[in-house]
Design a protein around this motif. Sequence first.
Motif, PDB file in Angstrom:
ATOM      1  N   LYS A 177     -14.295 -12.695 -11.681  1.00 54.77           N
ATOM      2  CA  LYS A 177     -14.694 -13.275 -11.002  1.00 54.77           C
ATOM      3  C   LYS A 177     -14.691 -12.917  -9.568  1.00 54.77           C
ATOM      4  O   LYS A 177     -14.738 -13.187  -8.962  1.00 54.77           O
ATOM      5  CB  LYS A 177     -15.077 -14.841 -11.264  1.00 54.77           C
ATOM      6  N   ASN A 178     -13.324 -12.401  -9.212  1.00 59.31           N
ATOM      7  CA  ASN A 178     -12.279 -12.220  -8.110  1.00 59.31           C
ATOM      8  C   ASN A 178     -13.723 -11.563  -7.350  1.00 59.31           C
ATOM      9  O   ASN A 178     -14.578 -10.428  -7.808  1.00 59.31           O
ATOM     10  CB  ASN A 178     -11.085 -11.645  -8.154  1.00 59.31           C
ATOM     11  N   LYS A 179     -13.579 -11.897  -5.956  1.00 58.32           N
ATOM     12  CA  LYS A 179     -14.055 -10.754  -4.965  1.00 58.32           C
ATOM     13  C   LYS A 179     -13.508  -9.448  -5.044  1.00 58.32           C
ATOM     14  O   LYS A 179     -12.948  -9.660  -4.783  1.00 58.32           O
ATOM     15  CB  LYS A 179     -15.116 -11.673  -3.851  1.00 58.32           C
ATOM     16  N   PRO A 180     -14.516  -8.472  -4.058  1.00 60.02           N
ATOM     17  CA  PRO A 180     -13.688  -6.814  -3.669  1.00 60.02           C
ATOM     18  C   PRO A 180     -12.882  -7.266  -2.579  1.00 60.02           C
ATOM     19  O   PRO A 180     -12.885  -8.077  -1.975  1.00 60.02           O
ATOM     20  CB  PRO A 180     -14.684  -6.384  -3.033  1.00 60.02           C
ATOM     21  N   HIS A 181     -11.194  -6.682  -2.672  1.00 60.96           N
ATOM     22  CA  HIS A 181     -10.116  -7.121  -1.827  1.00 60.96           C
ATOM     23  C   HIS A 181      -9.998  -5.922  -1.724  1.00 60.96           C
ATOM     24  O   HIS A 181      -9.487  -4.781  -1.871  1.00 60.96           O
ATOM     25  CB  HIS A 181     -10.168  -7.806  -2.023  1.00 60.96           C
ATOM     26  N   MET A 182      -8.858  -6.155  -0.824  1.00 61.01           N
ATOM     27  CA  MET A 182      -8.189  -4.983  -0.500  1.00 61.01           C
ATOM     28  C   MET A 182      -6.649  -5.532  -0.969  1.00 61.01           C
ATOM     29  O   MET A 182      -6.183  -6.468  -0.716  1.00 61.01           O
ATOM     30  CB  MET A 182      -7.737  -4.454   0.961  1.00 61.01           C
ATOM     31  N   GLN A 183      -5.216  -4.923  -1.567  1.00 56.88           N
ATOM     32  CA  GLN A 183      -4.474  -4.801  -2.686  1.00 56.88           C
ATOM     33  C   GLN A 183      -3.499  -3.921  -2.006  1.00 56.88           C
ATOM     34  O   GLN A 183      -4.002  -2.767  -1.692  1.00 56.88           O
ATOM     35  CB  GLN A 183      -4.621  -4.735  -3.680  1.00 56.88           C
ATOM     36  N   ASP A 184      -2.184  -4.470  -1.561  1.00 53.19           N
ATOM     37  CA  ASP A 184      -0.997  -3.355  -0.432  1.00 53.19           C
ATOM     38  C   ASP A 184      -0.349  -3.197  -1.813  1.00 53.19           C
ATOM     39  O   ASP A 184       0.296  -4.143  -2.543  1.00 53.19           O
ATOM     40  CB  ASP A 184      -0.540  -4.056   0.172  1.00 53.19           C
ATOM     41  N   TYR A 185      -0.215  -1.878  -1.723  1.00 58.50           N
ATOM     42  CA  TYR A 185       1.126  -1.396  -2.944  1.00 58.50           C
ATOM     43  C   TYR A 185       1.869  -0.504  -1.776  1.00 58.50           C
ATOM     44  O   TYR A 185       1.463   0.069  -0.786  1.00 58.50           O
ATOM     45  CB  TYR A 185       0.606  -0.712  -3.665  1.00 58.50           C
ATOM     46  N   VAL A 186       3.789  -0.286  -2.039  1.00 59.70           N
ATOM     47  CA  VAL A 186       4.937   0.206  -1.218  1.00 59.70           C
ATOM     48  C   VAL A 186       4.811   1.127  -2.536  1.00 59.70           C
ATOM     49  O   VAL A 186       5.565   0.480  -3.508  1.00 59.70           O
ATOM     50  CB  VAL A 186       5.890  -1.122  -0.679  1.00 59.70           C
ATOM     51  N   VAL A 187       4.967   2.158  -1.557  1.00 56.10           N
ATOM     52  CA  VAL A 187       5.707   3.661  -2.349  1.00 56.10           C
ATOM     53  C   VAL A 187       6.597   4.272  -1.625  1.00 56.10           C
ATOM     54  O   VAL A 187       6.472   4.342  -0.404  1.00 56.10           O
ATOM     55  CB  VAL A 187       4.670   4.585  -2.475  1.00 56.10           C
ATOM     56  N   ASP A 188       7.401   4.282  -2.421  1.00 56.04           N
ATOM     57  CA  ASP A 188       8.692   4.937  -1.625  1.00 56.04           C
ATOM     58  C   ASP A 188       8.526   6.799  -2.136  1.00 56.04           C
ATOM     59  O   ASP A 188       7.985   7.618  -2.523  1.00 56.04           O
ATOM     60  CB  ASP A 188       9.870   5.593  -2.438  1.00 56.04           C
ATOM     61  N   ILE A 189       6.978   7.645  -0.780  1.00 54.86           N
ATOM     62  CA  ILE A 189       6.700   8.490  -1.107  1.00 54.86           C
ATOM     63  C   ILE A 189       7.996  10.037  -0.786  1.00 54.86           C
ATOM     64  O   ILE A 189       7.618  10.925  -1.594  1.00 54.86           O
ATOM     65  CB  ILE A 189       5.158   9.101   0.252  1.00 54.86           C
ATOM     66  N   ASN A 190       9.519   9.595  -0.918  1.00 53.33           N
ATOM     67  CA  ASN A 190      10.311  10.520  -1.383  1.00 53.33           C
ATOM     68  C   ASN A 190      10.341  10.502  -3.005  1.00 53.33           C
ATOM     69  O   ASN A 190      10.525  12.003  -3.027  1.00 53.33           O
ATOM     70  CB  ASN A 190      11.500   9.686  -0.309  1.00 53.33           C
ATOM     71  N   LYS A 191      10.071   9.763  -3.923  1.00 52.98           N
ATOM     72  CA  LYS A 191      10.149  10.516  -5.021  1.00 52.98           C
ATOM     73  C   LYS A 191       8.573  10.276  -5.798  1.00 52.98           C
ATOM     74  O   LYS A 191       8.582  10.193  -6.862  1.00 52.98           O
ATOM     75  CB  LYS A 191      10.454   8.766  -5.579  1.00 52.98           C
ATOM     76  N   CYS A 192       7.528  10.714  -4.720  1.00 50.86           N
ATOM     77  CA  CYS A 192       6.905  10.828  -5.501  1.00 50.86           C
ATOM     78  C   CYS A 192       5.833  12.388  -4.529  1.00 50.86           C
ATOM     79  O   CYS A 192       6.358  12.809  -4.035  1.00 50.86           O
ATOM     80  CB  CYS A 192       5.327  10.023  -5.607  1.00 50.86           C
ATOM     81  N   GLY A 193       5.069  12.996  -5.137  1.00 56.17           N
ATOM     82  CA  GLY A 193       4.730  14.555  -4.168  1.00 56.17           C
ATOM     83  C   GLY A 193       4.443  13.987  -3.097  1.00 56.17           C
ATOM     84  O   GLY A 193       4.023  13.093  -2.963  1.00 56.17           O
ATOM     85  N   ARG A 194       3.446  14.955  -3.214  1.00 53.70           N
ATOM     86  CA  ARG A 194       2.894  15.044  -1.156  1.00 53.70           C
ATOM     87  C   ARG A 194       1.607  14.467  -0.879  1.00 53.70           C
ATOM     88  O   ARG A 194       0.737  14.358  -0.007  1.00 53.70           O
ATOM     89  CB  ARG A 194       2.982  16.491  -0.233  1.00 53.70           C
ATOM     90  N   MET A 195       0.724  14.908  -2.108  1.00 55.06           N
ATOM     91  CA  MET A 195      -0.811  14.056  -1.842  1.00 55.06           C
ATOM     92  C   MET A 195      -0.648  12.732  -2.707  1.00 55.06           C
ATOM     93  O   MET A 195       0.287  12.489  -2.836  1.00 55.06           O
ATOM     94  CB  MET A 195      -1.405  14.672  -3.192  1.00 55.06           C
ATOM     95  N   VAL A 196      -2.731  12.265  -1.760  1.00 53.52           N
ATOM     96  CA  VAL A 196      -2.611  10.908  -2.025  1.00 53.52           C
ATOM     97  C   VAL A 196      -2.217  10.920  -3.387  1.00 53.52           C
ATOM     98  O   VAL A 196      -2.389   9.616  -4.000  1.00 53.52           O
ATOM     99  CB  VAL A 196      -3.460  10.651  -1.160  1.00 53.52           C
ATOM    100  N   LEU A 197      -2.725  11.544  -3.802  1.00 53.60           N
ATOM    101  CA  LEU A 197      -3.297  11.345  -5.345  1.00 53.60           C
ATOM    102  C   LEU A 197      -1.990  11.237  -6.059  1.00 53.60           C
ATOM    103  O   LEU A 197      -1.988  10.882  -6.951  1.00 53.60           O
ATOM    104  CB  LEU A 197      -4.398  12.585  -6.046  1.00 53.60           C
ATOM    105  N   ASP A 198      -1.002  11.585  -5.985  1.00 52.98           N
ATOM    106  CA  ASP A 198       0.396  11.877  -6.399  1.00 52.98           C
ATOM    107  C   ASP A 198       0.740  10.340  -6.126  1.00 52.98           C
ATOM    108  O   ASP A 198       1.647  10.202  -7.003  1.00 52.98           O
ATOM    109  CB  ASP A 198       1.563  12.552  -6.066  1.00 52.98           C
TER     110      ASP A 198
END
Length: 276
Positions: A49-70
């Motif tokens: 039932k929740n309306k569309p919304h924006m949700q924040d996620y904090v990612v350490d990009i030193n521990k994942c690949g270079r692409m947004v998909l990563d």
Amino acid sequence: MVRECLSVKLSQKLLRATVRRFHATPAAPKATTQNLKTFRIYRYNPDEKNKPHMQDYVVDINKCGRMVLDALLKIKAEEDPTLSFRRSCREGICGACAMNIGGVNRMFVIRDLITDMGHFYAQYAKIQPWLQRGDNESKCQGKRPYLQSPRDQEKLAGSYECILCACCQQSCPSLWWHTYTFLGPAILLQAYRWIIDSRDLKHAERLAKLDGYFSTYQCHTIMNCTSTCPKGLNPGKAIAEIKMMLAGMKEKEKPDLETPPVTLYQNPSLNKEHQK
């Protein structure tokens, strides 16, 4: 004797160097620093039932690949398994993972980052994206090759590389205003690809179907499509070429190589005479 002494001394030096490397103190590990980035992701679940919304996620990009998909894969694997998005080849070939970043989505959303591509594929089917020769061509399929010179093949460069990701469709203002009527830059680029193909004999019929305000002339050469294409293609130029053909300012060139009649392949003796 001299050679033997030299070989012994060299062997001793190599042995001492090996021992030193083996007993050397290992280098202290480098201090790793975090590189935290916040990803604001559109969330929508039709089953909730929740309306569309924006949700924040904090990612350490030193521990994942270079692409947004990563980063998205890392979020889904480690933080939120409910996050939904399309992905497949991750090589820029299939266009499945294309998404709007830092902008406003103009397509209907099924869930989270998954958009409804049904209308896009329906528009694509309208241009009949396959090779067309003639009314009797079905009888000749598989019985002869369709010849094409390297020069004629080079004309297709910049159109056949389209991966149908629909990035240009989302960026086109004309398509925002006329979603259900205007074909859009990706579809017109593919239409142009078949119109100029030297092996296709239905270019006149293809052009006739595009001779309409909402088919081609709704393009106002804003060129958002060209600037957003991840493959570096130029749909705007292809649409301009279609307009010139419709206006009679340009015609399709005759092919460098003509495909022989199927009878030449069915009758070996005729084929030899044709080669002479």
